[in-house]
Motif scaffolding. Sequence first.
Motif, PDB file in Angstrom:
ATOM      1  N   MET A 143      39.810  18.082   5.488  1.00  0.00           N
ATOM      2  CA  MET A 143      40.601  17.374   4.493  1.00  0.00           C
ATOM      3  C   MET A 143      41.833  18.173   4.096  1.00  0.00           C
ATOM      4  O   MET A 143      42.066  18.501   2.926  1.00  0.00           O
ATOM      5  CB  MET A 143      39.749  17.037   3.275  1.00  0.00           C
ATOM      6  CG  MET A 143      38.719  15.962   3.550  1.00  0.00           C
ATOM      7  SD  MET A 143      39.429  14.328   3.941  1.00  0.00           S
ATOM      8  CE  MET A 143      39.319  14.327   5.751  1.00  0.00           C
ATOM      9  N   SER A 144      42.631  18.485   5.131  1.00  0.00           N
ATOM     10  CA  SER A 144      43.971  19.006   4.906  1.00  0.00           C
ATOM     11  C   SER A 144      44.830  17.857   4.390  1.00  0.00           C
ATOM     12  O   SER A 144      44.365  16.730   4.239  1.00  0.00           O
ATOM     13  CB  SER A 144      44.533  19.556   6.216  1.00  0.00           C
ATOM     14  OG  SER A 144      44.572  18.522   7.186  1.00  0.00           O
ATOM     15  N   HIS A 145      46.104  18.141   4.149  1.00  0.00           N
ATOM     16  CA  HIS A 145      46.976  17.064   3.664  1.00  0.00           C
ATOM     17  C   HIS A 145      46.994  15.908   4.657  1.00  0.00           C
ATOM     18  O   HIS A 145      46.838  14.733   4.274  1.00  0.00           O
ATOM     19  CB  HIS A 145      48.391  17.596   3.453  1.00  0.00           C
ATOM     20  CG  HIS A 145      49.385  16.537   3.076  1.00  0.00           C
ATOM     21  ND1 HIS A 145      49.381  15.920   1.843  1.00  0.00           N
ATOM     22  CD2 HIS A 145      50.398  15.957   3.789  1.00  0.00           C
ATOM     23  CE1 HIS A 145      50.355  15.013   1.797  1.00  0.00           C
ATOM     24  NE2 HIS A 145      50.973  15.023   2.968  1.00  0.00           N
ATOM     25  N   HIS A 146      47.155  16.228   5.929  1.00  0.00           N
ATOM     26  CA  HIS A 146      47.192  15.174   6.943  1.00  0.00           C
ATOM     27  C   HIS A 146      45.829  14.508   7.084  1.00  0.00           C
ATOM     28  O   HIS A 146      45.736  13.285   7.255  1.00  0.00           O
ATOM     29  CB  HIS A 146      47.632  15.759   8.290  1.00  0.00           C
ATOM     30  CG  HIS A 146      47.709  14.738   9.382  1.00  0.00           C
ATOM     31  ND1 HIS A 146      48.583  13.678   9.365  1.00  0.00           N
ATOM     32  CD2 HIS A 146      46.988  14.611  10.535  1.00  0.00           C
ATOM     33  CE1 HIS A 146      48.422  12.947  10.451  1.00  0.00           C
ATOM     34  NE2 HIS A 146      47.459  13.483  11.179  1.00  0.00           N
ATOM     35  N   GLY A 147      44.761  15.304   7.013  1.00  0.00           N
ATOM     36  CA  GLY A 147      43.419  14.735   7.120  1.00  0.00           C
ATOM     37  C   GLY A 147      43.111  13.772   5.993  1.00  0.00           C
ATOM     38  O   GLY A 147      42.502  12.712   6.212  1.00  0.00           O
ATOM     39  N   ARG A 148      43.546  14.101   4.780  1.00  0.00           N
ATOM     40  CA  ARG A 148      43.319  13.199   3.645  1.00  0.00           C
ATOM     41  C   ARG A 148      44.108  11.906   3.820  1.00  0.00           C
ATOM     42  O   ARG A 148      43.614  10.818   3.500  1.00  0.00           O
ATOM     43  CB  ARG A 148      43.706  13.892   2.339  1.00  0.00           C
ATOM     44  CG  ARG A 148      42.715  14.957   1.900  1.00  0.00           C
ATOM     45  CD  ARG A 148      42.894  15.271   0.424  1.00  0.00           C
ATOM     46  NE  ARG A 148      44.197  15.814   0.113  1.00  0.00           N
ATOM     47  CZ  ARG A 148      44.514  17.097   0.144  1.00  0.00           C
ATOM     48  NH1 ARG A 148      43.599  17.980   0.519  1.00  0.00           N
ATOM     49  NH2 ARG A 148      45.717  17.508  -0.176  1.00  0.00           N
ATOM     50  N   GLN A 149      45.327  12.020   4.317  1.00  0.00           N
ATOM     51  CA  GLN A 149      46.119  10.812   4.549  1.00  0.00           C
ATOM     52  C   GLN A 149      45.411   9.881   5.524  1.00  0.00           C
ATOM     53  O   GLN A 149      45.318   8.663   5.299  1.00  0.00           O
ATOM     54  CB  GLN A 149      47.496  11.186   5.104  1.00  0.00           C
ATOM     55  CG  GLN A 149      48.477  11.688   4.050  1.00  0.00           C
ATOM     56  CD  GLN A 149      49.857  11.893   4.647  1.00  0.00           C
ATOM     57  OE1 GLN A 149      50.015  12.521   5.691  1.00  0.00           O
ATOM     58  NE2 GLN A 149      50.861  11.359   3.990  1.00  0.00           N
ATOM     59  N   GLN A 150      44.918  10.430   6.620  1.00  0.00           N
ATOM     60  CA  GLN A 150      44.242   9.608   7.627  1.00  0.00           C
ATOM     61  C   GLN A 150      42.952   9.012   7.073  1.00  0.00           C
ATOM     62  O   GLN A 150      42.615   7.863   7.360  1.00  0.00           O
ATOM     63  CB  GLN A 150      43.965  10.442   8.875  1.00  0.00           C
ATOM     64  CG  GLN A 150      45.217  10.826   9.643  1.00  0.00           C
ATOM     65  CD  GLN A 150      44.907  11.594  10.909  1.00  0.00           C
ATOM     66  OE1 GLN A 150      44.074  12.495  10.912  1.00  0.00           O
ATOM     67  NE2 GLN A 150      45.563  11.232  11.999  1.00  0.00           N
ATOM     68  N   ALA A 151      42.225   9.799   6.281  1.00  0.00           N
ATOM     69  CA  ALA A 151      40.979   9.298   5.706  1.00  0.00           C
ATOM     70  C   ALA A 151      41.252   8.153   4.738  1.00  0.00           C
ATOM     71  O   ALA A 151      40.575   7.118   4.767  1.00  0.00           O
ATOM     72  CB  ALA A 151      40.240  10.437   4.993  1.00  0.00           C
ATOM     73  N   LEU A 152      42.241   8.323   3.869  1.00  0.00           N
ATOM     74  CA  LEU A 152      42.575   7.268   2.908  1.00  0.00           C
ATOM     75  C   LEU A 152      43.070   6.014   3.616  1.00  0.00           C
ATOM     76  O   LEU A 152      42.765   4.888   3.207  1.00  0.00           O
ATOM     77  CB  LEU A 152      43.632   7.778   1.925  1.00  0.00           C
ATOM     78  CG  LEU A 152      43.160   8.858   0.948  1.00  0.00           C
ATOM     79  CD1 LEU A 152      44.342   9.482   0.220  1.00  0.00           C
ATOM     80  CD2 LEU A 152      42.158   8.295  -0.044  1.00  0.00           C
ATOM     81  N   GLN A 153      43.821   6.201   4.679  1.00  0.00           N
ATOM     82  CA  GLN A 153      44.305   5.053   5.435  1.00  0.00           C
ATOM     83  C   GLN A 153      43.137   4.273   6.026  1.00  0.00           C
ATOM     84  O   GLN A 153      43.094   3.041   5.961  1.00  0.00           O
ATOM     85  CB  GLN A 153      45.226   5.542   6.549  1.00  0.00           C
ATOM     86  CG  GLN A 153      45.699   4.441   7.484  1.00  0.00           C
ATOM     87  CD  GLN A 153      46.515   4.996   8.637  1.00  0.00           C
ATOM     88  OE1 GLN A 153      47.118   6.061   8.532  1.00  0.00           O
ATOM     89  NE2 GLN A 153      46.532   4.280   9.744  1.00  0.00           N
ATOM     90  N   ALA A 154      42.163   4.988   6.614  1.00  0.00           N
ATOM     91  CA  ALA A 154      41.008   4.318   7.218  1.00  0.00           C
ATOM     92  C   ALA A 154      40.166   3.611   6.165  1.00  0.00           C
ATOM     93  O   ALA A 154      39.699   2.485   6.371  1.00  0.00           O
ATOM     94  CB  ALA A 154      40.168   5.335   7.979  1.00  0.00           C
ATOM     95  N   ILE A 155      39.965   4.259   5.020  1.00  0.00           N
ATOM     96  CA  ILE A 155      39.150   3.672   3.956  1.00  0.00           C
ATOM     97  C   ILE A 155      39.805   2.420   3.392  1.00  0.00           C
ATOM     98  O   ILE A 155      39.154   1.399   3.179  1.00  0.00           O
ATOM     99  CB  ILE A 155      38.898   4.714   2.847  1.00  0.00           C
ATOM    100  CG1 ILE A 155      37.988   5.831   3.368  1.00  0.00           C
ATOM    101  CG2 ILE A 155      38.287   4.063   1.610  1.00  0.00           C
ATOM    102  CD1 ILE A 155      37.953   7.055   2.482  1.00  0.00           C
TER     103      ILE A 155
END
Length: 677
Positions: free
Chosen positions: A310-322
């Motif tokens: 859950m780096s900055h990019h990882g959080r962005q991708q996770a929020l996008q998927a959710i």
Amino acid sequence: MEGAWRKVRRALGLRLCVRTPAAGGELRAPSPAGGCRGDAAVTVAAAGESGPATQAGALRRSKSGGRSSSSSKGKCAICFATMRSGRGQALFTAECSHMFHFHCISSNVKHGNYVCPVCRAKWKEIPCRSLSSNSPHGRIGINPNRSPQQDSHMVLHRQDPNRRRDVRRLHTSEPADFNDDEPLQHKEGFDNLNFGSTKTPEISSYPEFQTVPQSSSLDGFDILIHAKAPTASSGHITGSLVNETSVRSSSRAPVDLVTVLDVSGSMAGTKLALLKRAMGFVVQHLRPSDRLSVIAFSSTARRLFPLRRMSHHGRQQALQAINSLGAGGGTNIADALKKSMKVIEDRSYKNSVCSIILLSDGQDTYSISSNVQGTSTGHRSLVPFSILNDERHMVPLYAFGFGADHDSDTLHSIAEASGGTFSFIEDEGVMQDAFAQCIGGLLSVTVQEMRLSMECVDPGVQLCSIKCGSYPCKVARDGRNGSVDIGHLYADEERDILLSLTIPKSREQTSLLRVACAYKDPVTNETIEIQGDEVKIKRTISTVSEPVSIEVDRERNRIQAANAIESARAAAERGALAEAVTILEDCRRVLSQSFASQSGDRLCMALDAELREMQERMANRQLYEASGRAYMLSGLSSHSWQRATARGDSTDSTTLVYSYQTPSMVQMLQHSQNHCP
């Protein structure tokens, strides 16, 4: 330069009117008849080209004569990242005037969502990205050397109701093995940290009486063993969202977290929106060293993305998927569990702490038809898979039952078998609070693989039994020693173990027990052993009895209340609600007469309030089915593991369940309540 814009125009496939921009200005579509026709807008920033105030060379097709609207505070409502011109990103402005990153909203649409995530307005024009896109991370780069066909992955489509089913199936197929998890954060980033806690768990002992007459030999002499985990490091939970450097504020162990989310048809609407909000809260409070994977299930289960840091990019991708999730279909909990365990078993790398969170609001509609061993109920429950019972793969699963129609028996059984807890979310508005309390604990694990061992000292002393809820324990055949496997503890979390001994007659001071503790530090992976003090009692000639230890009496009351809840539940499942209410009433009367209660003990008052609430929820069969069963099961789960669970309205702190809350749980819960979107 003009050749590049013509290629962009062809790639977008839009009927745009183009004029040459002024120096440093932006390229707009002129409005010959009071504005361009159309509802949606797409803005493409030329890669590597930006100006101090405006985007150098951009195409816009916007509502009301080219007027551009941005979302609140200039942030994408899906990934929460700032939307800036000139970063090689495409921006999409919907006909409702809300703006998003193109790669975020196109993924949202790909999964079947045709309404605005902000205002829920229905769209006539939707963004769509072809599956042949080679642009990394969803960024749309404009390269003048590429052909229009190569850049044709970003288009607007007019919504066709007949295509909805096809669009929902457009998701990446899953690999055969889930060994594609992201590597752990490099240890070099932590070299300057003083890892590991400087404190160790506290082990205390409380005999039932400090003195016993010399002439007395006692069967069933109780001793309370109290264990408390070390305190959390300072700065463990910050008051703001985590960032790349916040990991340096404390030395907690990183977490692998798999969330399993019910997106069946019954979750449509407000429920799904609240679930996304709750998951957003979880994502924003994970650190770059933590990893998250999300599994969504309805009639089948699918992994949205692998374990990802859950780096900055990882959080962005996770929020996008959710935020791209849509609701529909049945409820296949079995398939979801299999997939969650596969994520954990197949991972190539392992953080020291690992947990599963499961949320469901409905009855399982697939192939679950067996009963839980040891229960007298005839209700259908899920017997957890063998991998959950295999100690090599023991991963605690924290189950959340949402609303009045969820299968509380099934969820409670799954959680109980894995060493996790079951929580009952009665009010949909407190879903985020329930998640917050849970992760407040998961993100503060300070002790792992904890085992308490006890050995009798005096030759005539024997260990008869150990009362420790659902924790595995054993007593040697000769009664000379025993052990309890506590497992992991959150920071400041406490456990009470009640031992029953046989004590012989003696004229001298009697040494009863020697207690020891062994555990693993989750940060350093170091095994640490602690030797406790011997438990001794004095022997006197006098036969005058002294008051019982309030600590021992309090634990007896708690165990008695838990047993009464189990008995009342069994009666209620047989249809004997009146008998169940009587069982709880009798327990309340006995507790009121105890030494601890008459001394004004707060735990006893909380126990009484808990039992009274359960009585009220068994006033009739309909009420019991809607909330009474789930309320009782969440209470049993909490007592069984001595761990806080959410029950009913999670803001209500008057019931016993909240006496198990740790400071980290309370702080995270308060953060949730004070920072609701």
